[in-house]
Design a protein around this motif. Sequence first.
Motif, mmCIF file in Angstrom:
data_model
loop_
_atom_site.group_PDB
_atom_site.id
_atom_site.type_symbol
_atom_site.label_atom_id
_atom_site.label_comp_id
_atom_site.label_asym_id
_atom_site.label_seq_id
_atom_site.Cartn_x
_atom_site.Cartn_y
_atom_site.Cartn_z
ATOM 1 N N GLU A 195 41.588 0.880 2.128
ATOM 2 C CA GLU A 195 42.383 -0.347 2.195
ATOM 3 C C GLU A 195 43.628 -0.306 1.310
ATOM 4 O O GLU A 195 44.400 -1.257 1.274
ATOM 5 N N GLU A 196 43.826 0.814 0.623
ATOM 6 C CA GLU A 196 45.041 0.963 -0.176
ATOM 7 C C GLU A 196 46.255 1.247 0.700
ATOM 8 O O GLU A 196 47.399 1.126 0.263
ATOM 9 N N LYS A 197 46.015 1.649 1.938
ATOM 10 C CA LYS A 197 47.087 1.962 2.880
ATOM 11 C C LYS A 197 46.906 1.154 4.163
ATOM 12 O O LYS A 197 45.789 0.764 4.519
ATOM 13 N N GLU A 198 48.009 0.932 4.878
ATOM 14 C CA GLU A 198 47.929 0.298 6.194
ATOM 15 C C GLU A 198 47.283 1.280 7.179
ATOM 16 O O GLU A 198 47.416 2.503 7.014
ATOM 17 N N PRO A 199 46.567 0.776 8.187
ATOM 18 C CA PRO A 199 45.979 1.683 9.187
ATOM 19 C C PRO A 199 47.043 2.530 9.871
ATOM 20 O O PRO A 199 48.150 2.054 10.133
ATOM 21 N N LEU A 200 46.702 3.774 10.150
ATOM 22 C CA LEU A 200 47.621 4.644 10.880
ATOM 23 C C LEU A 200 47.604 4.304 12.366
ATOM 24 O O LEU A 200 48.638 4.250 13.019
ATOM 25 N N LEU A 201 46.410 4.074 12.894
ATOM 26 C CA LEU A 201 46.235 3.794 14.316
ATOM 27 C C LEU A 201 45.796 2.348 14.524
ATOM 28 O O LEU A 201 45.058 1.792 13.712
ATOM 29 N N GLN A 202 46.223 1.766 15.603
ATOM 30 C CA GLN A 202 45.834 0.397 15.929
ATOM 31 C C GLN A 202 44.480 0.408 16.625
ATOM 32 O O GLN A 202 44.243 1.204 17.533
ATOM 33 N N TYR A 203 43.580 -0.460 16.163
ATOM 34 C CA TYR A 203 42.259 -0.543 16.796
ATOM 35 C C TYR A 203 42.108 -1.874 17.490
ATOM 36 O O TYR A 203 42.287 -2.932 16.886
ATOM 37 N N ASN A 204 41.825 -1.828 18.769
ATOM 38 C CA ASN A 204 41.553 -3.045 19.538
ATOM 39 C C ASN A 204 40.222 -2.892 20.238
ATOM 40 O O ASN A 204 40.035 -1.972 21.035
ATOM 41 N N ARG A 205 39.280 -3.773 19.943
ATOM 42 C CA ARG A 205 37.985 -3.739 20.643
ATOM 43 C C ARG A 205 38.211 -4.254 22.059
ATOM 44 O O ARG A 205 38.553 -5.407 22.276
ATOM 45 N N GLN A 206 38.014 -3.364 23.039
ATOM 46 C CA GLN A 206 38.361 -3.698 24.409
ATOM 47 C C GLN A 206 37.198 -4.295 25.200
ATOM 48 O O GLN A 206 37.408 -4.922 26.232
ATOM 49 N N ASP A 207 35.992 -4.066 24.731
ATOM 50 C CA ASP A 207 34.844 -4.559 25.489
ATOM 51 C C ASP A 207 34.838 -6.081 25.541
ATOM 52 O O ASP A 207 35.108 -6.759 24.552
ATOM 53 N N SER A 208 34.523 -6.620 26.688
ATOM 54 C CA SER A 208 34.322 -8.055 26.836
ATOM 55 C C SER A 208 32.937 -8.258 27.435
ATOM 56 O O SER A 208 32.323 -7.319 27.953
ATOM 57 N N ILE A 209 32.454 -9.481 27.369
ATOM 58 C CA ILE A 209 31.110 -9.748 27.905
ATOM 59 C C ILE A 209 31.020 -9.414 29.397
ATOM 60 O O ILE A 209 30.073 -8.726 29.812
ATOM 61 N N PRO A 210 31.972 -9.854 30.231
ATOM 62 C CA PRO A 210 31.881 -9.480 31.657
ATOM 63 C C PRO A 210 31.899 -7.966 31.880
ATOM 64 O O PRO A 210 31.178 -7.454 32.752
ATOM 65 N N GLU A 211 32.708 -7.241 31.079
ATOM 66 C CA GLU A 211 32.772 -5.786 31.236
ATOM 67 C C GLU A 211 31.443 -5.129 30.858
ATOM 68 O O GLU A 211 30.976 -4.211 31.542
ATOM 69 N N LEU A 212 30.837 -5.607 29.780
ATOM 70 C CA LEU A 212 29.553 -5.040 29.362
ATOM 71 C C LEU A 212 28.449 -5.362 30.362
ATOM 72 O O LEU A 212 27.583 -4.525 30.636
ATOM 73 N N ILE A 213 28.471 -6.558 30.903
ATOM 74 C CA ILE A 213 27.486 -6.916 31.929
ATOM 75 C C ILE A 213 27.637 -5.985 33.137
ATOM 76 O O ILE A 213 26.640 -5.498 33.692
ATOM 77 N N GLN A 214 28.879 -5.705 33.518
ATOM 78 C CA GLN A 214 29.115 -4.798 34.645
ATOM 79 C C GLN A 214 28.660 -3.381 34.297
ATOM 80 O O GLN A 214 28.090 -2.680 35.150
ATOM 81 N N ASP A 215 28.896 -2.959 33.048
ATOM 82 C CA ASP A 215 28.433 -1.634 32.610
ATOM 83 C C ASP A 215 26.912 -1.522 32.729
ATOM 84 O O ASP A 215 26.381 -0.480 33.153
ATOM 85 N N VAL A 216 26.218 -2.593 32.343
ATOM 86 C CA VAL A 216 24.746 -2.599 32.429
ATOM 87 C C VAL A 216 24.323 -2.512 33.898
ATOM 88 O O VAL A 216 23.401 -1.755 34.247
ATOM 89 N N LYS A 217 24.990 -3.262 34.762
ATOM 90 C CA LYS A 217 24.666 -3.212 36.195
ATOM 91 C C LYS A 217 24.866 -1.802 36.745
ATOM 92 O O LYS A 217 24.066 -1.326 37.564
#
Length: 283
Positions: A195-217
């Motif tokens: 945390e002494e430095k800013e992140p080098l790469l941007q992290y975005n959690r892309q999973d959503s509930i509908p997407e995960l439900i579809q993954d399970v199906k």
Amino acid sequence: MRGEKLNKKTEITKAALELFAKKGFSETSVQEIADTVKISKGSFYKYFSSKRALMLDLLEEYHLKIMDRMNEYDWAKETSNQSLVTYIELEIKAWVEHQSFFYVLFKEFPPKCDVEITERIEKLHQTTITNHREVFSHIYGERLESYISDLVLLLEGILRESITQIIIHKQQDISPASIARWISHHINVIIQHMEEKEPLLQYNRQDSIPELIQDVKDLISRLAISSEKTKYNETITLIESEWKKTDSNPVLMEALLHYLKKHKDLKIKIWQLEQLLLQEDES
């Protein structure tokens, strides 16, 4: 009979890999593989349509092995720094079990040499990246969420070089547990100052509930037993229906999720879905 067929398939695979490693993929003929396991050339084609199909089959097997390793990871208990050691050791063991295959793969199939094999390798890579993200998120939580992509980048690089030099090229005889402890130690040293430095790469959690439900199906659709498919499809449909209600029943939702988590091939995605549902309830 099925067991005998699987044993013969494993025998063919093992013999083929030994020949590929010794002579090269192109220089090894199907007849030589067949002769080594004392079957006819025609019998080889009952198991694999070609040498390339054998390599593709092994890639898929390793992909499933990586998913199995994640299922061995106890998501309910693994919440400390030691948990990273546990996961890394599981992944390295999967590499060790397939080291002959990867020696041949990296030597004989450089990137973009074969489109389908390259696509399978990329699919495998994306699975491991997802696994690494989930492990870091689970162990370190929201505090380091913006640094997840940086941590994955670091882990990927250290793991790749460790596996290549120590396991594939066999430069030293070091156990998976020792490698895992060494990697985890250095990752945790980095985390202390992250945390002494800013992140080098941007992290975005892309999973959503509908997407995960579809993954399970999608996972359910690939299950072998029809009766399981029916029960699990009904269960995920109930979860989806309950989630869409404004006054959903948390006890029922918990029971439905728990039922699906009992199947090893669904456990990871259901755990991810459960976390998102909890976050939604808290917001």
